[in-house]
Structures are given as structure tokens and as C-alpha cells.
Write a protein that holds these residues in place. Structure first.
Motif, mmCIF file in Angstrom:
data_model
loop_
_atom_site.group_PDB
_atom_site.id
_atom_site.type_symbol
_atom_site.label_atom_id
_atom_site.label_comp_id
_atom_site.label_asym_id
_atom_site.label_seq_id
_atom_site.Cartn_x
_atom_site.Cartn_y
_atom_site.Cartn_z
ATOM 1 N N PHE A 18 0.894 -1.012 -0.048
ATOM 2 C CA PHE A 18 -0.028 0.052 0.153
ATOM 3 C C PHE A 18 1.038 1.156 -0.024
ATOM 4 O O PHE A 18 2.047 1.129 0.015
ATOM 5 C CB PHE A 18 -1.136 -0.085 1.055
ATOM 6 N N GLY A 19 0.357 2.392 0.100
ATOM 7 C CA GLY A 19 0.942 3.702 0.093
ATOM 8 C C GLY A 19 1.656 4.073 -0.960
ATOM 9 O O GLY A 19 1.186 3.899 -2.168
ATOM 10 N N ASN A 20 2.237 5.270 -0.930
ATOM 11 C CA ASN A 20 3.019 5.962 -2.072
ATOM 12 C C ASN A 20 3.779 5.090 -2.959
ATOM 13 O O ASN A 20 4.779 4.414 -2.481
ATOM 14 C CB ASN A 20 3.772 7.112 -1.593
ATOM 15 N N ARG A 21 3.750 5.022 -4.258
ATOM 16 C CA ARG A 21 4.404 4.186 -5.029
ATOM 17 C C ARG A 21 5.048 4.815 -6.401
ATOM 18 O O ARG A 21 3.999 5.606 -6.901
ATOM 19 C CB ARG A 21 3.508 2.952 -5.508
ATOM 20 N N LYS A 22 5.942 4.466 -6.986
ATOM 21 C CA LYS A 22 6.563 5.004 -7.946
ATOM 22 C C LYS A 22 5.899 4.493 -9.290
ATOM 23 O O LYS A 22 5.224 3.110 -9.178
ATOM 24 C CB LYS A 22 7.859 4.805 -8.183
ATOM 25 N N PHE A 32 -16.627 5.069 6.095
ATOM 26 C CA PHE A 32 -16.438 4.233 5.181
ATOM 27 C C PHE A 32 -15.617 2.785 5.542
ATOM 28 O O PHE A 32 -16.076 1.759 5.395
ATOM 29 C CB PHE A 32 -15.550 4.777 3.885
ATOM 30 N N LYS A 33 -14.689 3.105 6.483
ATOM 31 C CA LYS A 33 -13.961 2.019 6.924
ATOM 32 C C LYS A 33 -14.896 1.213 7.778
ATOM 33 O O LYS A 33 -14.833 0.004 8.035
ATOM 34 C CB LYS A 33 -12.669 2.433 7.730
ATOM 35 N N LYS A 34 -15.767 1.837 8.671
ATOM 36 C CA LYS A 34 -16.689 1.205 9.554
ATOM 37 C C LYS A 34 -17.661 0.445 8.678
ATOM 38 O O LYS A 34 -18.205 -0.789 9.227
ATOM 39 C CB LYS A 34 -17.406 2.079 10.434
ATOM 40 N N LEU A 35 -18.411 0.960 7.683
ATOM 41 C CA LEU A 35 -19.151 0.175 6.843
ATOM 42 C C LEU A 35 -18.490 -1.109 6.080
ATOM 43 O O LEU A 35 -19.314 -1.960 5.870
ATOM 44 C CB LEU A 35 -19.808 1.130 5.798
ATOM 45 N N MET A 36 -17.331 -0.825 5.750
ATOM 46 C CA MET A 36 -16.655 -1.784 4.748
ATOM 47 C C MET A 36 -16.066 -3.096 5.625
ATOM 48 O O MET A 36 -15.910 -4.192 5.188
ATOM 49 C CB MET A 36 -15.593 -1.258 3.892
ATOM 50 N N GLY A 37 -15.599 -2.692 6.790
ATOM 51 C CA GLY A 37 -14.878 -3.667 7.503
ATOM 52 C C GLY A 37 -13.440 -4.097 7.422
ATOM 53 O O GLY A 37 -13.116 -5.008 8.026
ATOM 54 N N THR A 38 -12.972 -3.314 6.387
ATOM 55 C CA THR A 38 -11.760 -3.443 5.856
ATOM 56 C C THR A 38 -10.874 -2.205 6.510
ATOM 57 O O THR A 38 -11.420 -1.185 6.609
ATOM 58 C CB THR A 38 -11.569 -4.013 4.579
ATOM 59 N N THR A 39 -9.494 -2.423 5.833
ATOM 60 C CA THR A 39 -8.748 -1.002 6.197
ATOM 61 C C THR A 39 -9.081 -0.092 5.055
ATOM 62 O O THR A 39 -8.753 1.138 5.321
ATOM 63 C CB THR A 39 -7.253 -1.324 5.888
ATOM 64 N N CYS A 40 -9.832 -0.368 3.762
ATOM 65 C CA CYS A 40 -9.488 0.331 2.724
ATOM 66 C C CYS A 40 -8.366 1.143 2.081
ATOM 67 O O CYS A 40 -8.470 2.173 1.542
ATOM 68 C CB CYS A 40 -10.724 1.312 2.888
ATOM 69 N N ASN A 41 -7.326 0.445 2.318
ATOM 70 C CA ASN A 41 -5.870 0.927 1.987
ATOM 71 C C ASN A 41 -5.893 0.555 0.508
ATOM 72 O O ASN A 41 -6.543 -0.063 -0.320
ATOM 73 C CB ASN A 41 -4.768 0.081 2.773
ATOM 74 N N LEU A 42 -4.792 1.270 -0.059
ATOM 75 C CA LEU A 42 -4.495 1.358 -1.329
ATOM 76 C C LEU A 42 -3.173 1.979 -1.782
ATOM 77 O O LEU A 42 -2.534 2.487 -0.872
ATOM 78 C CB LEU A 42 -5.735 2.356 -2.235
ATOM 79 N N LYS A 43 -2.800 1.761 -3.122
ATOM 80 C CA LYS A 43 -1.597 2.666 -3.620
ATOM 81 C C LYS A 43 -2.024 3.989 -4.033
ATOM 82 O O LYS A 43 -3.024 4.165 -4.436
ATOM 83 C CB LYS A 43 -1.031 1.852 -4.753
ATOM 84 N N TRP A 44 -1.162 5.009 -3.857
ATOM 85 C CA TRP A 44 -1.304 6.092 -4.400
ATOM 86 C C TRP A 44 -0.119 7.031 -4.954
ATOM 87 O O TRP A 44 1.021 6.734 -4.751
ATOM 88 C CB TRP A 44 -2.047 7.257 -3.443
ATOM 89 N N ARG A 45 -0.317 7.868 -5.830
ATOM 90 C CA ARG A 45 0.682 8.576 -6.284
ATOM 91 C C ARG A 45 0.431 10.117 -6.824
ATOM 92 O O ARG A 45 -0.731 10.092 -7.580
ATOM 93 C CB ARG A 45 1.654 7.948 -7.449
#
Lengths: 245, 245, 245, 245
Positions: C230-234, D108-121
Motif C-alpha cells: 500500500f501507500g505511495n508508489r513510483k 467508510f472503513k466502519k461500513l466496509m469492515g476493512t482497512t480500505c487501504n490502497l496505493k497512491w501517487r
């Protein structure tokens, strides 16, 4: 003002002519009883098996937003060509509401890809349809369950794909359960299968059953997006791999 | 010791005979390359279009747990009778892995109930298949994504029913995305559609692609439950409504 | 030889000490009855509420592939910290089988994001669990339905997210239905909710119920993929937009 | 005439005050830009983090049909009590549209039951959102895809439950894909997560993005069914098992 949604109610319309018991319940045909229950904000038409092209000409279908289907004994008499035509229209966005014994119609089996087989029994038994998708627009205005004093039993296994959404589950007095309200999307078309409606019972006069069908018709309305593009397409981005080659 | 799972790999097997470029990549046929990648714990057989009954006799299918399908140019030459036979076996529990251009096979279209149409482009472009169901057994042993340096592009819209589970989504260099790994259940049969595998690329020698197919074969194994009971059935409970009548 | 799957059976273990009726049915605790039914090909451990850290230390959980959960009256006594710990392990791939009154456990509610509320009645009534996903591995070896002569009733609405797969639907003598076997995936973890098992009935000695739990444990086994990034990615590809800027 | 749907647009509203770049794009706040795009047939209100009770009093929420949520840096400042309140309203039927960085909001996290994590840039790269549910009402009026010249990248894995319906999948220039338009139902409430909308880009002025949000608001409208009945209930049918006892 928005144009009225155009609903076409198709009925096999044989039982009502050949069977005194059914004629007594639905003297003008099951299709008329369904249509009367749909309300004034819809533009309703009717079509039956014994009309030319089963009342489902290219033009008629092109002018239909949602098709409601009731058939039972004469599924085989529906021509494959017309089934192909309805199938195309569903993929292009026309809604389809399949009722009761329509589970064995050619069009439903073609859209599902399975036998759509099930258990059944005609024994005047009680059915209770429980809402299991409480926020679904098809269940709007319906209480916890719909109770029908006498209906034909349909029981699991029901050989269908797992529904996209399961709206109703039926309890039957004789000990069976059934997935009674199932939604599907195929192409751009929305499909709702709704179990009740054996020809010897006044089910389509029931106000709650009518409300469900009405809700389903609105839910199944086409969105009017353009036909999808298929086939060979140029890239939207430059292809570096190729340029390097 | 448990018996080995019986896998039958079906291939159209025409490109490899008629096209020098394909022959160079798959000299023994795509089916053999797939089979070599499946590992020793499976009992693997092969069948091709030009064999009698396309190599898919009643007996052969009865002895098959999971069928893998690759076809492209000759979908129309597969007889409807054999398609019907495979369809029955899938509903009865045989697993089916449909690869790449098999999206247009008669059997896949029949099981899906849609056109299975899509966009395509042969431009030697890069494909990256992202895992979007991280706990799915079909993705076991696969990293974040599989990268293929050159593949045919398949792009959305892909006219299929919404998959029961979406395991892979492809990114293409030319700007498209595609639902590349899709599971379905029809009757008792489990189906997996897996996108990669154009005949001019060595995709089926790729270790990760092979692992996905291997995983899918194991996932699609039949459970061996008895055939469902359908038709007219006696009640399991006394019918009070009736007794009172 | 493949290592045995490590199953940890967690039980509140209060009724069996405080209530003579329950003690008579489950003298060694519900967890032991469940464990005896799971068979020899699993490495089975036990944990209960009143142990230190409820028997769910970091280490214990790290060594667990599938956790089975039975709780009823003391959900509130389960510490939030431990719930958080179990939650993390599920997202990381540990399977979770939630039984009966465990629907109201903190961990299940946290994973579902809803109240998990339902209707209930203790009236010694008959339950019949119908298989509605006939090819699902959790239903392997089960006939058309499982019949329990006496169970507590749970009825719809059951306030859960629509299950990924609906494996069982219960029919109850008193007129209700219930989604009794529901699968979910959260992160890499597979979750199965299974309804039966009120503490005053010998449900966990029933061979078919045991088979379902056994099947579910195998189905919920982790795949062992690495943790997601997860997190910031190139970027994986050159960014043309940026280069042009 | 039917009453207008009541939409409440909630915004963290901090970037627009503290960051010149964001202020230049959204001088009146992101919420206002979203509201302007929703059209005249809705009754639109606004609420922001720094108002009393974050502008989300019991009464305000009771008068809201659909809540739109944009937050980013200050998720932690949203009080747990208010989150609980919003959660209850969603289960009771209020629609919820979660935008972009709202994926990490408490609600959103409470409704989903997961971390809702992702990659970003954040790299000013191109995003193309492909429609993969072509008949879905949320995609009405949208072409094959929406193209955004510059957006923040969000990439898979996105740790959410498999969406009930997947409406959009994003292609990113840097090589990632993302499930960008996801529907869920929790209790009676409909939820739509929609990815685009980083604070430094004029995304919420884009006509197609506005249309999607507008469609989503209508799709998420409550059906107004009564609250479900839970708890101990009397049987609807006589219990034979018991009578015999």
C-alpha cells in the motif's frame, strides 16, 4: 415532462381459453390482470403467443422499454427467431420481468445459460415471500413479507446462476424454500425473475404482488446508453513497445 | 491416496498447423504447452477439434473432472451436439477453464447467455494483470501482478454477466482495461475465464500464467454431490391449508 | 507431505459451566464437540474466553490458519484489543468460521460493518437447511438439505451485507426463512457464517453439521500470498503527461 | 408533485483554506463545486468539519436522504459519536456517496469492515475510467469511458469487500488499475464509492464526473421501507413439534 415508460406484457394466453378454472380467475387473460395492476404512469401494451410473430415484431420490441413475460405449457411454440430477437433487445437495454412458470421459457433459459429447472407441487399451500434485500427498490412499499394463502410450490434446487441480488426468499408450508425474487444484468438489460403467479390462483390481483411487479418495471427501465463498441480498435495511447521495435 | 484429478485440454489445433509463426511458438500445439505446465499431480489428457467427435465423446467427458478450452477461428465448426454434451457435463459438476479467444466459443456463450463480445488489437503491447481478489485460491503464489511483455489487447466492454468473483484486471499499454480473470458457477460446475494466450506469443510457457491455470484447475474440481432432484415432489410437512379444506 | 492445517476453536465456554441443561449436552464444552467432529487431518487447538488474552495471544493467532468462533452471552467481555488483533489476522489471510450466536460477536460485526441483528425464538422447532449453491465445496457430501429436529429459530431480516456466496437457506417450522450459510472475503481472509448450534441442542454432534464445518475449515484455508503493498508508489511506466510538462 | 430529494454534501474544508493551490481551484470549497454540479431537481445542503457537530446533528441527518462525503487529512478529527450516528442513518436507509480520499474516512472503513487501504501517487498523470457495468443507472449518459487529463493515481490492491456492483475500472498512465466505482448495500442504505477528485485538480467541474455523482445520488435514494423487526418473535405458524411434546 418525461415520456411514459413503455411496458409490453406478453402472455401465452392458452390456459385462460382452454381451462374453465383459469378462465374463472382471469377471464381477460393473465396479461390484462397484470396490466391493470401496473398503474397509470406507464404506457402499457399487450402481446400473446397466437398473434402474428407472437405480437413481438421488430418494431414492437424496438418500442418497448420493459417486457413482462408469462408462459407455461407452450414454451416450445415460441419461435427461436423471436427468442433471438428478444435476446438482442435485452442485451441492448430492454428490461425483462419473467414471472412464475416463465422460468422455463426459452428466453429465460438462454439468458441464464442453465436449465432453470426446479421442484414443484400443486397443493393449494401457503407461501410466504420474505424480503432479504431490505433497501432494494423492488421491495419498496412491501412489509417484512408477502403472504399468499394458496400457491403452487416451487422448491430448491433452482438451477439458475447465483442472482446479482436476491430480493425475496419464499417459505412454503410443505417444507421447501425458494429464491423467489432474483435480479440479473445481461448486456445493458436488467432482468427480474419473480416466482408467484400460478394460473389457478388470483395472485396477480394481490396488491403487494402488483406493487412488486410495478417496482420491478421501474427498476428495469433502460438507461439509454449507446450500444457498446466491439471489435478491432486503435490504441488510445502511443505504444512504446512497438515504437522501440 | 486420493485419485488424481482428470484434466482434459481441448484445443482447436489449426493455427499450429497452418501458420508458421504459431508453429514456431507451439510446435506440438497450444494444448501440449498448457499440459506441460500443469504439473505431475494431475492426470492429463488431450483432445482436438479434428478428432472424431472433437475428441469429446460421452465417455471421455464422463471421465473428465476439469476441461480446459482453447479455440479461435473455428468456433463454428464445433458441433452443436457436442456443445450440448459439454454444457450438460458442466451443469453436472465438471469444471471448465476457458482461455483467451475461447470467449467466443459456443460453450462459453451458451453458459454466459450473452455475446461475450469485446474489443481487441494485435499490436505486441504490454499487458499487466493485477490481482484484485487477493485471497482467492486462483491467485495463490502470484505476486501483485503478472506482466506480459507482448500480448494481444482485449478491452472493455466485455459483454459477460458480472462475474461471481473478479480475480484479475488487466492494464494495457494502449489505454484499455479488461476483466481478465472471472469465475462463475453454473449448476454444479465451476467456470474460470482467463484472458491471456494469443497464439503468436509464448504466453503458455510463462511460469505465472501456468500457475494460474494450475490453480484454476484445482479450484474447479467437482465436489461430487449427487444430481439435484427436480420436478413434482411430495410435501415434506403436512399441509394444514389442505387438510382444512 | 503437506503440513496439517492449524485450526483454533474458540468458545465462550460459560453456558457449559453455569447451565445444567447445556452441561448435559456438552460436558466438555461446545469447542470440544466441534473439534471432535473435524477429523484427524487437522491440527486442532482450543481457546476460551476466560483464558489469558482469551487464549488469543499474538503468537497463538500467528500460528492459526483457521479460527472457529462460538460466543453468545459474553460478547461484550471480549476485549477490543483482541478483536483488533483477530481482525488484522483475518485481513492477512486467516480463515474465520463464525457459528450461530457468534453473529453478534464483536469480530463478526466489525468485519461485516452492520448490526448483524436478526429475529430469534427458542421453541424446539424443526429447521431444514437447503443447499442453494450445489457445487460449493462447503456443501460437499451434503444431500439436498440438512434436517434438525429441534433448533432455535433465526429469521430474516438478518442485517448483514449480501453474502459473496449463499450456500444454505433455512426453512423453519414457525414460518421463517434465514440465510444460514454465507461466505465473505475480507482482505485475504475467507469468512463463513453458519447458523445452527444453539447450546441446548446436540447440533454439533450431528454428522452433517460436522461435515459442513469441516468443509468450511478447508475452504477457508489461507493461500499464503504476501501482504499487499500500500501507500505511495513510483510509476511502473514512464509518465508522458509529466514529461511534456 | 414528489418532494425533492434532500442531499447533504459534507466536506472537510481545510485544504481550501490552508493551501493556495487548492484555494485557486475550489475558492468556495469542494462541497460547493460538487453541489453546483448536481442540478436543480435536488434540495442541496452543505456541512463541514469545523461546524458544530461537524454540521451533522441528529436532526440534520434525519432530514437527509443522501449524504456525499469528501475528507482527506482530518479523518481522525471526525468524532466517533458522529460516525456512529451516520452509520445508523445509513443502515436505516440514507444513501452515502464517498468520494476519493474519503476511502479512509471512519464511516467508510466502519461500513466496509476493512482497512480500505490502497496505493497512491501524485504525478499529474492521465486517468481513464472505463464503464464495466454498461446498463447501470450510475453510468447513464456516460460514454465508453471518462478521461481525466491529470489526476492522482490510486492503485490496486484496494482493500475493500468485493463490491456488489463494479461500475468503473480506472486505467492509469503509470501502469496501475483501480476499481473506481463500487456499489454496496448495508442495511437499507445504498453506498457508492467514486474514486476521482484530488483537491488540486478541477475534477468536480468536469461535466461527466458531475453526471456520475448526480446519477449516484438518485440511485442511492432511500426507499422508505419501515425499520426491520428484530429480536424475539412468536411463530407465524403452529409448531407441531412442540404440540406433540
Amino acid at each position: 415532462m418525461k415520456d411514459k415508460l413503455r411496458v409490453l406484457i406478453w402472455n401465452e394466453f392458452r390456459h385462460e381459453k382452454n381451462n374453465e378454472k383459469v378462465k374463472a380467475v382471469y377471464p381477460d387473460g393473465i396479461h390484462r390482470a397484470i396490466g391493470e395492476g401496473l398503474g397509470d404512469d406507464l404506457a402499457i401494451g399487450y402481446a400473446t403467443l397466437d398473434e402474428e410473430e407472437h405480437g413481438l415484431s421488430e418494431r414492437r420490441l424496438a418500442d418497448t422499454d420493459v417486457l413482462v413475460w408469462w408462459g407455461h405449457k407452450a414454451h416450445r411454440e415460441v419461435s427461436d427467431e423471436i427468442v433471438e430477437r428478444v435476446h438482442k433487445r435485452v442485451l441492448a437495454g430492454m428490461g425483462l420481468i419473467v414471472l412464475h412458470s416463465g422460468h422455463f421459457s426459452k428466453i429465460f433459459k438462454k439468458l441464464m445459460g442453465t436449465t432453470c429447472n426446479l421442484k414443484w407441487r400443486e397443493a393449494d399451500e401457503k407461501e410466504r415471500l420474505w424480503v432479504v434485500s431490505p433497501g432494494h427498490p423492488i421491495a419498496e412499499g412491501i412489509g417484512e413479507y408477502i403472504e399468499l394463502a394458496q400457491e403452487e410450490m416451487y422448491g430448491e434446487s433452482f438451477e439458475i446462476p447465483a442472482p446479482d441480488e436476491l430480493v425475496f426468499v419464499s417459505w412454503f408450508e410443505g417444507g421447501e424454500v425458494f429464491r423467489s425474487g432474483c435480479t440479473y444484468t445481461r448486456g445493458q438489460g436488467k432482468i427480474f425473475y419473480f416466482r408467484p403467479g400460478h394460473e389457478t390462483y388470483p395472485t396477480y390481483y394481490n396488491e403487494e404482488i402488483r406493487k412488486v411487479i410495478r417496482n420491478a418495471v421501474h427498476w428495469a427501465a433502460p438507461t439509454g446508453r449507446p450500444a457498446p463498441l466491439f471489435g478491432n480498435r486503435k490504441p488510445l495511447e502511443p505504444l512504446k513497445s512497438r515504437q522501440e521495435a
